[in-house]
Motif scaffolding. Structure first.
Motif, PDB file in Angstrom:
ATOM      1  N   SER A  15      20.752 -46.060 -19.757  1.00 54.39           N
ATOM      2  CA  SER A  15      20.520 -45.270 -19.606  1.00 54.39           C
ATOM      3  C   SER A  15      20.713 -44.595 -17.985  1.00 54.39           C
ATOM      4  O   SER A  15      19.519 -45.468 -17.170  1.00 54.39           O
ATOM      5  CB  SER A  15      18.863 -44.308 -20.091  1.00 54.39           C
ATOM      6  OG  SER A  15      18.982 -43.255 -19.553  1.00 54.39           O
ATOM      7  N   ARG A  16      21.537 -43.645 -17.489  1.00 53.24           N
ATOM      8  CA  ARG A  16      21.191 -43.889 -16.105  1.00 53.24           C
ATOM      9  C   ARG A  16      20.369 -42.251 -15.998  1.00 53.24           C
ATOM     10  O   ARG A  16      20.832 -42.246 -14.853  1.00 53.24           O
ATOM     11  CB  ARG A  16      23.289 -43.241 -16.769  1.00 53.24           C
ATOM     12  CG  ARG A  16      23.734 -44.295 -15.951  1.00 53.24           C
ATOM     13  CD  ARG A  16      25.574 -44.036 -16.128  1.00 53.24           C
ATOM     14  NE  ARG A  16      26.506 -45.023 -16.376  1.00 53.24           N
ATOM     15  CZ  ARG A  16      27.687 -45.319 -15.668  1.00 53.24           C
ATOM     16  NH1 ARG A  16      27.684 -44.643 -14.253  1.00 53.24           N
ATOM     17  NH2 ARG A  16      27.942 -47.055 -15.400  1.00 53.24           N
ATOM     18  N   ARG A  17      19.379 -42.360 -16.267  1.00 54.11           N
ATOM     19  CA  ARG A  17      19.841 -40.231 -16.968  1.00 54.11           C
ATOM     20  C   ARG A  17      17.476 -41.438 -16.268  1.00 54.11           C
ATOM     21  O   ARG A  17      17.469 -42.549 -15.903  1.00 54.11           O
ATOM     22  CB  ARG A  17      18.747 -39.922 -17.980  1.00 54.11           C
ATOM     23  CG  ARG A  17      20.129 -39.848 -18.876  1.00 54.11           C
ATOM     24  CD  ARG A  17      19.650 -38.843 -19.843  1.00 54.11           C
ATOM     25  NE  ARG A  17      20.815 -38.415 -20.520  1.00 54.11           N
ATOM     26  CZ  ARG A  17      20.388 -37.231 -21.039  1.00 54.11           C
ATOM     27  NH1 ARG A  17      19.879 -35.801 -21.060  1.00 54.11           N
ATOM     28  NH2 ARG A  17      21.795 -36.994 -21.367  1.00 54.11           N
ATOM     29  N   ASN A  18      17.396 -40.450 -14.596  1.00 52.03           N
ATOM     30  CA  ASN A  18      16.159 -40.946 -13.725  1.00 52.03           C
ATOM     31  C   ASN A  18      15.189 -40.338 -14.687  1.00 52.03           C
ATOM     32  O   ASN A  18      15.052 -39.958 -15.013  1.00 52.03           O
ATOM     33  CB  ASN A  18      16.307 -39.620 -12.857  1.00 52.03           C
ATOM     34  CG  ASN A  18      15.687 -39.984 -11.134  1.00 52.03           C
ATOM     35  OD1 ASN A  18      14.902 -41.423 -11.206  1.00 52.03           O
ATOM     36  ND2 ASN A  18      16.222 -39.203 -10.923  1.00 52.03           N
ATOM     37  N   GLU A  19      14.292 -41.855 -14.235  1.00 51.27           N
ATOM     38  CA  GLU A  19      12.777 -41.638 -14.783  1.00 51.27           C
ATOM     39  C   GLU A  19      11.691 -41.236 -13.792  1.00 51.27           C
ATOM     40  O   GLU A  19      12.000 -42.072 -12.710  1.00 51.27           O
ATOM     41  CB  GLU A  19      12.128 -42.859 -15.441  1.00 51.27           C
ATOM     42  CG  GLU A  19      13.010 -43.009 -16.871  1.00 51.27           C
ATOM     43  CD  GLU A  19      12.996 -43.807 -17.505  1.00 51.27           C
ATOM     44  OE1 GLU A  19      12.151 -44.732 -17.002  1.00 51.27           O
ATOM     45  OE2 GLU A  19      13.317 -43.534 -18.954  1.00 51.27           O
ATOM     46  N   ARG A  74      11.580 -38.341 -18.550  1.00 46.97           N
ATOM     47  CA  ARG A  74      13.485 -38.246 -18.516  1.00 46.97           C
ATOM     48  C   ARG A  74      14.318 -37.685 -18.192  1.00 46.97           C
ATOM     49  O   ARG A  74      14.175 -35.982 -18.875  1.00 46.97           O
ATOM     50  CB  ARG A  74      13.525 -39.244 -19.475  1.00 46.97           C
ATOM     51  CG  ARG A  74      15.311 -39.967 -19.844  1.00 46.97           C
ATOM     52  CD  ARG A  74      15.260 -40.663 -20.523  1.00 46.97           C
ATOM     53  NE  ARG A  74      15.023 -41.896 -20.395  1.00 46.97           N
ATOM     54  CZ  ARG A  74      15.327 -43.049 -20.869  1.00 46.97           C
ATOM     55  NH1 ARG A  74      16.440 -42.918 -21.760  1.00 46.97           N
ATOM     56  NH2 ARG A  74      14.769 -44.132 -20.253  1.00 46.97           N
ATOM     57  N   GLU A  75      15.106 -37.538 -17.595  1.00 44.35           N
ATOM     58  CA  GLU A  75      15.901 -36.551 -17.071  1.00 44.35           C
ATOM     59  C   GLU A  75      16.485 -35.874 -18.870  1.00 44.35           C
ATOM     60  O   GLU A  75      16.671 -36.755 -19.484  1.00 44.35           O
ATOM     61  CB  GLU A  75      17.024 -36.605 -16.242  1.00 44.35           C
ATOM     62  CG  GLU A  75      16.930 -36.101 -15.136  1.00 44.35           C
ATOM     63  CD  GLU A  75      17.909 -35.913 -13.862  1.00 44.35           C
ATOM     64  OE1 GLU A  75      18.308 -35.181 -13.250  1.00 44.35           O
ATOM     65  OE2 GLU A  75      18.695 -37.337 -14.462  1.00 44.35           O
ATOM     66  N   ALA A  76      16.369 -34.523 -18.600  1.00 55.26           N
ATOM     67  CA  ALA A  76      17.143 -34.628 -20.222  1.00 55.26           C
ATOM     68  C   ALA A  76      18.312 -33.204 -19.817  1.00 55.26           C
ATOM     69  O   ALA A  76      18.648 -32.651 -18.315  1.00 55.26           O
ATOM     70  CB  ALA A  76      16.518 -34.267 -20.878  1.00 55.26           C
ATOM     71  N   ARG A  77      19.327 -32.386 -20.562  1.00 55.52           N
ATOM     72  CA  ARG A  77      20.060 -31.201 -20.321  1.00 55.52           C
ATOM     73  C   ARG A  77      18.836 -30.368 -20.319  1.00 55.52           C
ATOM     74  O   ARG A  77      17.645 -30.595 -20.511  1.00 55.52           O
ATOM     75  CB  ARG A  77      20.807 -31.335 -21.320  1.00 55.52           C
ATOM     76  CG  ARG A  77      20.165 -30.775 -22.955  1.00 55.52           C
ATOM     77  CD  ARG A  77      20.618 -30.811 -23.876  1.00 55.52           C
ATOM     78  NE  ARG A  77      19.887 -30.399 -25.008  1.00 55.52           N
ATOM     79  CZ  ARG A  77      20.073 -28.956 -25.120  1.00 55.52           C
ATOM     80  NH1 ARG A  77      20.324 -28.207 -25.067  1.00 55.52           N
ATOM     81  NH2 ARG A  77      19.487 -28.917 -26.538  1.00 55.52           N
ATOM     82  N   ARG A  84      14.234 -29.234 -17.270  1.00 52.86           N
ATOM     83  CA  ARG A  84      15.026 -30.260 -17.145  1.00 52.86           C
ATOM     84  C   ARG A  84      14.628 -31.609 -17.025  1.00 52.86           C
ATOM     85  O   ARG A  84      15.421 -32.457 -16.775  1.00 52.86           O
ATOM     86  CB  ARG A  84      15.338 -30.338 -15.813  1.00 52.86           C
ATOM     87  CG  ARG A  84      16.166 -28.746 -15.425  1.00 52.86           C
ATOM     88  CD  ARG A  84      17.087 -28.594 -16.524  1.00 52.86           C
ATOM     89  NE  ARG A  84      18.004 -27.048 -14.978  1.00 52.86           N
ATOM     90  CZ  ARG A  84      18.095 -26.201 -15.505  1.00 52.86           C
ATOM     91  NH1 ARG A  84      16.797 -25.719 -16.520  1.00 52.86           N
ATOM     92  NH2 ARG A  84      17.825 -25.158 -15.157  1.00 52.86           N
ATOM     93  N   TRP A  85      13.077 -31.867 -17.724  1.00 51.44           N
ATOM     94  CA  TRP A  85      13.115 -33.113 -18.230  1.00 51.44           C
ATOM     95  C   TRP A  85      12.200 -32.727 -19.515  1.00 51.44           C
ATOM     96  O   TRP A  85      12.232 -32.002 -20.212  1.00 51.44           O
ATOM     97  CB  TRP A  85      11.894 -33.202 -16.953  1.00 51.44           C
ATOM     98  CG  TRP A  85      12.345 -33.620 -15.820  1.00 51.44           C
ATOM     99  CD1 TRP A  85      13.088 -32.243 -14.944  1.00 51.44           C
ATOM    100  CD2 TRP A  85      12.972 -34.937 -15.126  1.00 51.44           C
ATOM    101  NE1 TRP A  85      13.150 -32.817 -12.983  1.00 51.44           N
ATOM    102  CE2 TRP A  85      13.025 -34.286 -13.747  1.00 51.44           C
ATOM    103  CE3 TRP A  85      12.977 -35.840 -15.682  1.00 51.44           C
ATOM    104  CZ2 TRP A  85      13.675 -35.161 -13.255  1.00 51.44           C
ATOM    105  CZ3 TRP A  85      14.017 -36.929 -14.630  1.00 51.44           C
ATOM    106  CH2 TRP A  85      13.806 -36.871 -13.028  1.00 51.44           C
ATOM    107  N   GLU A  88       8.877 -38.634 -21.834  1.00 55.49           N
ATOM    108  CA  GLU A  88       9.619 -40.369 -22.618  1.00 55.49           C
ATOM    109  C   GLU A  88       7.579 -40.860 -23.184  1.00 55.49           C
ATOM    110  O   GLU A  88       8.191 -41.584 -24.796  1.00 55.49           O
ATOM    111  CB  GLU A  88       9.710 -41.183 -21.936  1.00 55.49           C
ATOM    112  CG  GLU A  88      10.679 -42.380 -21.985  1.00 55.49           C
ATOM    113  CD  GLU A  88      11.797 -42.021 -22.837  1.00 55.49           C
ATOM    114  OE1 GLU A  88      11.934 -42.935 -23.719  1.00 55.49           O
ATOM    115  OE2 GLU A  88      12.687 -41.045 -22.858  1.00 55.49           O
TER     116      GLU A  88
END
Length: 120
Positions: A15-19, A74-77, A84-85, A88
């Motif tokens: 996953s490229r999403r930031n945690e 985790r980052e989300a839409r 915005r998170w 998780e």
């Protein structure tokens, strides 16, 4: 000559999403938690470690996080103006942290509090 087709399937989707990992400081909204992240960074000139805090609003669908829990977000839409998170996982519940701090257990012992069990 037989051509072989490489059909390698990635073992785990990266996953490229930031945690981020932080502590829950508010659960007063429905399905929303406020997580405070502590960041440490060396000053560019003086090399003194500076501490700064930032709050993130995260979506908690099941309202499972409690005040004081250490959680991973985790980052989300974008879900709202500030959210915005998304939550998780709960890394360490507050009760387990308190038990470790008070010396009731060490390392990876199991603590039973009420009907819940926490592995430390």
């Amino acid at each position: 000559m037989a051509d072989t087709i490489n059909t390698a399937v990635p073992e785990a989707q990266v996953s490229r999403r930031n945690e981020k990992v932080g502590m829950v400081v508010s659960t007063k909204m429905q399905k929303t938690i406020v997580v405070e992240i502590e960041m440490r960074k060396a000053h560019p000139k003086y090399m003194r470690v500076m501490k700064s805090n930032k709050k993130f609003y995260a979506h908690d669908e099941l309202n499972s996080a409690r005040f004081g829990d250490v959680v991973r977000i985790r980052e989300a839409r974008p879900l709202s103006k500030l959210k915005r998170w998304s939550l998780e996982e709960i890394v360490a519940p507050l009760l387990a942290l308190a038990a470790r701090r008070e010396g009731f257990c060490r390392g990876s012992e199991v603590v039973g509090i009420g009907a819940e069990l926490f592995v430390l």
